[in-house]
Motif scaffolding. Structure first.
Motif, PDB file in Angstrom:
ATOM      1  N   THR A 111     -11.993   8.804  10.176  1.00 61.47           N
ATOM      2  CA  THR A 111     -10.736   9.545   9.978  1.00 61.47           C
ATOM      3  C   THR A 111      -9.537   8.602  10.009  1.00 61.47           C
ATOM      4  O   THR A 111      -8.509   8.881   9.405  1.00 61.47           O
ATOM      5  CB  THR A 111     -10.522  10.615  11.072  1.00 61.47           C
ATOM      6  OG1 THR A 111     -10.352   9.954  12.336  1.00 61.47           O
ATOM      7  CG2 THR A 111     -11.675  11.582  11.151  1.00 61.47           C
ATOM      8  N   GLY A 112      -9.689   7.495  10.742  1.00 60.98           N
ATOM      9  CA  GLY A 112      -8.587   6.528  10.815  1.00 60.98           C
ATOM     10  C   GLY A 112      -9.120   5.117  10.854  1.00 60.98           C
ATOM     11  O   GLY A 112      -8.524   4.237  11.474  1.00 60.98           O
ATOM     12  N   SER A 113     -10.232   4.903  10.190  1.00 60.13           N
ATOM     13  CA  SER A 113     -10.850   3.572  10.251  1.00 60.13           C
ATOM     14  C   SER A 113     -11.786   3.361   9.067  1.00 60.13           C
ATOM     15  O   SER A 113     -12.274   4.315   8.469  1.00 60.13           O
ATOM     16  CB  SER A 113     -11.665   3.435  11.548  1.00 60.13           C
ATOM     17  OG  SER A 113     -12.674   4.421  11.597  1.00 60.13           O
ATOM     18  N   ASN A 114     -12.036   2.105   8.750  1.00 58.39           N
ATOM     19  CA  ASN A 114     -13.091   1.746   7.802  1.00 58.39           C
ATOM     20  C   ASN A 114     -14.333   1.350   8.601  1.00 58.39           C
ATOM     21  O   ASN A 114     -14.236   0.913   9.748  1.00 58.39           O
ATOM     22  CB  ASN A 114     -12.641   0.587   6.905  1.00 58.39           C
ATOM     23  CG  ASN A 114     -11.560   1.018   5.933  1.00 58.39           C
ATOM     24  OD1 ASN A 114     -10.389   0.665   6.079  1.00 58.39           O
ATOM     25  ND2 ASN A 114     -11.931   1.815   4.942  1.00 58.39           N
ATOM     26  N   SER A 147      -9.539  -1.080  11.932  1.00 60.29           N
ATOM     27  CA  SER A 147      -8.276  -0.413  11.612  1.00 60.29           C
ATOM     28  C   SER A 147      -7.137  -1.100  12.341  1.00 60.29           C
ATOM     29  O   SER A 147      -7.364  -1.928  13.236  1.00 60.29           O
ATOM     30  CB  SER A 147      -8.313   1.064  12.022  1.00 60.29           C
ATOM     31  OG  SER A 147      -8.121   1.187  13.410  1.00 60.29           O
ATOM     32  N   THR A 148      -5.930  -0.708  11.973  1.00 58.30           N
ATOM     33  CA  THR A 148      -4.720  -1.252  12.590  1.00 58.30           C
ATOM     34  C   THR A 148      -4.705  -1.031  14.095  1.00 58.30           C
ATOM     35  O   THR A 148      -4.243  -1.885  14.838  1.00 58.30           O
ATOM     36  CB  THR A 148      -3.500  -0.567  11.931  1.00 58.30           C
ATOM     37  OG1 THR A 148      -3.459  -0.999  10.571  1.00 58.30           O
ATOM     38  CG2 THR A 148      -2.207  -0.913  12.629  1.00 58.30           C
ATOM     39  N   GLU A 161     -15.933   6.510   5.177  1.00 55.16           N
ATOM     40  CA  GLU A 161     -14.999   5.925   6.158  1.00 55.16           C
ATOM     41  C   GLU A 161     -14.862   6.852   7.354  1.00 55.16           C
ATOM     42  O   GLU A 161     -15.420   7.948   7.381  1.00 55.16           O
ATOM     43  CB  GLU A 161     -13.614   5.727   5.527  1.00 55.16           C
ATOM     44  CG  GLU A 161     -12.946   7.046   5.161  1.00 55.16           C
ATOM     45  CD  GLU A 161     -11.547   6.896   4.561  1.00 55.16           C
ATOM     46  OE1 GLU A 161     -10.915   5.840   4.713  1.00 55.16           O
ATOM     47  OE2 GLU A 161     -11.087   7.874   3.936  1.00 55.16           O
ATOM     48  N   LEU A 187     -10.039   4.688   2.240  1.00 47.34           N
ATOM     49  CA  LEU A 187      -8.722   4.058   2.157  1.00 47.34           C
ATOM     50  C   LEU A 187      -8.909   2.543   2.078  1.00 47.34           C
ATOM     51  O   LEU A 187      -9.809   1.995   2.712  1.00 47.34           O
ATOM     52  CB  LEU A 187      -7.912   4.416   3.412  1.00 47.34           C
ATOM     53  CG  LEU A 187      -6.491   3.855   3.430  1.00 47.34           C
ATOM     54  CD1 LEU A 187      -5.595   4.656   2.493  1.00 47.34           C
ATOM     55  CD2 LEU A 187      -5.918   3.879   4.842  1.00 47.34           C
ATOM     56  N   ARG A 213       0.831  -1.210   0.000  1.00 45.17           N
ATOM     57  CA  ARG A 213       0.000   0.000   0.000  1.00 45.17           C
ATOM     58  C   ARG A 213       0.863   1.257   0.000  1.00 45.17           C
ATOM     59  O   ARG A 213       0.534   2.251  -0.656  1.00 45.17           O
ATOM     60  CB  ARG A 213      -0.952  -0.003   1.194  1.00 45.17           C
ATOM     61  CG  ARG A 213      -1.940   1.166   1.139  1.00 45.17           C
ATOM     62  CD  ARG A 213      -2.997   1.098   2.201  1.00 45.17           C
ATOM     63  NE  ARG A 213      -2.423   1.229   3.538  1.00 45.17           N
ATOM     64  CZ  ARG A 213      -3.114   1.102   4.659  1.00 45.17           C
ATOM     65  NH1 ARG A 213      -4.414   0.829   4.623  1.00 45.17           N
ATOM     66  NH2 ARG A 213      -2.530   1.230   5.836  1.00 45.17           N
ATOM     67  N   LYS A 245      -2.894   6.977   1.102  1.00 46.19           N
ATOM     68  CA  LYS A 245      -2.603   7.277   2.512  1.00 46.19           C
ATOM     69  C   LYS A 245      -1.498   8.317   2.542  1.00 46.19           C
ATOM     70  O   LYS A 245      -0.311   8.015   2.710  1.00 46.19           O
ATOM     71  CB  LYS A 245      -2.202   5.990   3.251  1.00 46.19           C
ATOM     72  CG  LYS A 245      -2.293   6.117   4.758  1.00 46.19           C
ATOM     73  CD  LYS A 245      -2.279   4.751   5.409  1.00 46.19           C
ATOM     74  CE  LYS A 245      -2.130   4.823   6.913  1.00 46.19           C
ATOM     75  NZ  LYS A 245      -3.318   5.285   7.623  1.00 46.19           N
ATOM     76  N   TYR A 275      -3.374  15.087   6.340  1.00 43.63           N
ATOM     77  CA  TYR A 275      -4.464  14.581   7.189  1.00 43.63           C
ATOM     78  C   TYR A 275      -5.233  15.695   7.898  1.00 43.63           C
ATOM     79  O   TYR A 275      -6.003  15.422   8.819  1.00 43.63           O
ATOM     80  CB  TYR A 275      -3.905  13.576   8.209  1.00 43.63           C
ATOM     81  CG  TYR A 275      -4.229  12.133   7.836  1.00 43.63           C
ATOM     82  CD1 TYR A 275      -4.116  11.703   6.512  1.00 43.63           C
ATOM     83  CD2 TYR A 275      -4.652  11.216   8.774  1.00 43.63           C
ATOM     84  CE1 TYR A 275      -4.412  10.409   6.152  1.00 43.63           C
ATOM     85  CE2 TYR A 275      -4.960   9.907   8.424  1.00 43.63           C
ATOM     86  CZ  TYR A 275      -4.837   9.514   7.114  1.00 43.63           C
ATOM     87  OH  TYR A 275      -5.137   8.219   6.757  1.00 43.63           O
ATOM     88  N   GLY A 313      -8.125  -0.018   3.607  1.00 41.50           N
ATOM     89  CA  GLY A 313      -7.556  -0.418   4.901  1.00 41.50           C
ATOM     90  C   GLY A 313      -7.075  -1.862   4.853  1.00 41.50           C
ATOM     91  O   GLY A 313      -7.728  -2.716   4.252  1.00 41.50           O
ATOM     92  N   ILE A 314      -5.969  -2.126   5.523  1.00 36.93           N
ATOM     93  CA  ILE A 314      -5.451  -3.499   5.562  1.00 36.93           C
ATOM     94  C   ILE A 314      -6.397  -4.370   6.396  1.00 36.93           C
ATOM     95  O   ILE A 314      -6.681  -5.513   6.039  1.00 36.93           O
ATOM     96  CB  ILE A 314      -4.021  -3.527   6.164  1.00 36.93           C
ATOM     97  CG1 ILE A 314      -3.070  -2.593   5.372  1.00 36.93           C
ATOM     98  CG2 ILE A 314      -3.484  -4.946   6.217  1.00 36.93           C
ATOM     99  CD1 ILE A 314      -2.908  -2.918   3.916  1.00 36.93           C
ATOM    100  N   THR A 315      -6.921  -3.810   7.480  1.00 39.03           N
ATOM    101  CA  THR A 315      -7.865  -4.558   8.312  1.00 39.03           C
ATOM    102  C   THR A 315      -9.139  -4.846   7.511  1.00 39.03           C
ATOM    103  O   THR A 315      -9.660  -5.963   7.533  1.00 39.03           O
ATOM    104  CB  THR A 315      -8.210  -3.744   9.586  1.00 39.03           C
ATOM    105  OG1 THR A 315      -7.006  -3.118  10.064  1.00 39.03           O
ATOM    106  CG2 THR A 315      -8.792  -4.619  10.661  1.00 39.03           C
TER     107      THR A 315
HETATM  108  C1  LIG Z   1      -8.531   7.335   6.528  1.00 36.45           C
HETATM  109  C2  LIG Z   1      -8.311   5.928   7.008  1.00 36.45           C
HETATM  110  N1  LIG Z   1      -9.187   4.975   6.656  1.00 36.45           N
HETATM  111  C3  LIG Z   1      -9.030   3.699   7.071  1.00 36.45           C
HETATM  112  C4  LIG Z   1      -7.966   3.333   7.881  1.00 36.45           C
HETATM  113  C5  LIG Z   1      -7.803   1.892   8.316  1.00 36.45           C
HETATM  114  O1  LIG Z   1      -6.716   1.295   7.642  1.00 36.45           O
HETATM  115  P1  LIG Z   1      -5.847   0.141   8.268  1.00 36.45           P
HETATM  116  O2  LIG Z   1      -6.753  -1.007   8.517  1.00 36.45           O
HETATM  117  O3  LIG Z   1      -4.832  -0.166   7.223  1.00 36.45           O
HETATM  118  O4  LIG Z   1      -5.250   0.655   9.529  1.00 36.45           O
HETATM  119  C6  LIG Z   1      -7.022   4.302   8.257  1.00 36.45           C
HETATM  120  C7  LIG Z   1      -5.894   3.946   9.099  1.00 36.45           C
HETATM  121  O5  LIG Z   1      -5.277   4.782   9.725  1.00 36.45           O
HETATM  122  C8  LIG Z   1      -7.207   5.624   7.798  1.00 36.45           C
HETATM  123  O6  LIG Z   1      -6.321   6.585   8.139  1.00 36.45           O
END
Ligand SMILES: Cc1ncc(COP(=O)(O)O)c(C=O)c1O
Length: 285
Positions: A189-192, A245-246, A187, A211, A62, A154, A158, A213-215
């Motif tokens: 701000t830091g999660s799906n 999220s991670t 989504e 995003l 990614r 990513k 931000y 997201g890997i999770t």
């Molecule tokens: C905007 C956004 N969406 C989704 C995610 C979740 O992604 P991941 O599962 O890779 O942490 C993040 C992670 O910080 C993010 O910043």
């Protein structure tokens, strides 16, 4: 004495362009670094359990995609892996996170880059637990632009997330959720965002501008989740909602704006259980 030790333990261990800093607070990034002046950079946050990074290959892929999307030079994945190994060798993390940041490096103080610019790579390791317990989320009035030049990348730009998260905090929430220009759920701000309707787990498609997201990616593979775009208002009637999220893994949502749930629903619990089992099977799935 104890206090000093705790402070040292909280400090990140930081690698910058080949050198591990003696003091994480040492100033090392140039003031004309394009990552600093205009947010011209990409990053990854990687979970570390017992000194081992989780899903590092997917995170590096990614990082590469984000860098390509932003027009940065190709990422040397082996070099990043070596930096990660170097940091984790010096800092044993029973539990924590790596932050990998790659910027366009020094450039004029405007939006243009110099063609001969060299990138800046930073790998920082910091201790800290996952976010646990149910989440309270607030939908925000600003849309994600799913048609923008950096949608789905990513990048280190931000500030939009910072403003949205402050809005959520002011309303007692710990995560902010965006719709997009089409009015669909996007989504956090830091999660799906995942939700359940009619016994089916759903999450927005990547075309929503969220995003990758890997999770999210792993949950879609492991849990039979349907990717579909629906109006943001679907959260007003969804039977269950959870964040992924991670830093969270699977985190049930107990409040979304004015709605509340007493506890995690059955699909959320099953997803969390599958996550725990599959995560323990393989550190780099
Ligand atoms: C905007 C956004 N969406 C989704 C995610 C979740 O992604 P991941 O599962 O890779 O942490 C993040 C992670 O910080 C993010 O910043």
């Amino acid at each position: 004495m104890t206090r000093v030790t705790d402070e040292v333990r909280q400090q990140p261990t930081v690698w910058v362009d080949g050198r591990v800093l003696d003091d994480a607070e040492e100033p090392v990034i140039r003031v004309d670094d394009h990552g600093f002046t205009v947010g011209d950079g990409v990053f990854e946050a990687v979970k570390v359990v017992d000194g081992v990074p989780f899903a590092l290959s997917r995170h590096l892929r990614r990082l590469e995609r984000s860098a390509t999307g932003l027009g940065l030079p190709p990422v040397d994945q082996d070099a990043v892996r070596r930096a990660v190994a170097d940091v984790l060798e010096r800092r044993h993390l029973p539990f924590g996170r790596l932050r990998i940041t790659l910027t366009a490096g020094p450039a004029p103080m405007g939006s243009g880059r110099t063609s001969e610019g060299s990138t800046t790579l930073v790998v920082a390791a910091v201790a800290g637990p996952q976010k646990t317990g149910p989440a309270s989320v607030v939908t925000v009035p600003w849309p994600r632009n799913e048609r923008g030049a950096i949608a789905g990348l990513k990048t280190t730009s931000y500030a939009e997330n910072v403003v949205a998260l402050a809005y959520a905090h002011e309303r007692g929430g710990e995560e902010a959720v965006f719709g997009n220009l089409a009015g669909h759920l996007c989504e956090g701000t830091g999660s799906n965002v995942f939700y359940a309707v009619d016994g089916e787990l759903r999450t927005p498609t990547l075309a929503s501008g969220c995003l990758a997201g890997i999770t999210r990616e792993l949950l879609v593979e492991w849990c039979g989740v349907r990717e579909v775009d629906e109006p943001l208002e679907v959260l007003e009637s969804a039977d269950e909602i959870f964040l992924a999220s991670t830093t969270r893994d699977v985190q049930p949502v107990a409040r979304c704006d004015d709605r509340t749930w007493d506890g995690p629903g059955p699909l959320t619990q099953a997803a969390a259980e599958t996550w725990r089992r599959r995560e323990a099977e393989h550190a780099d799935p």
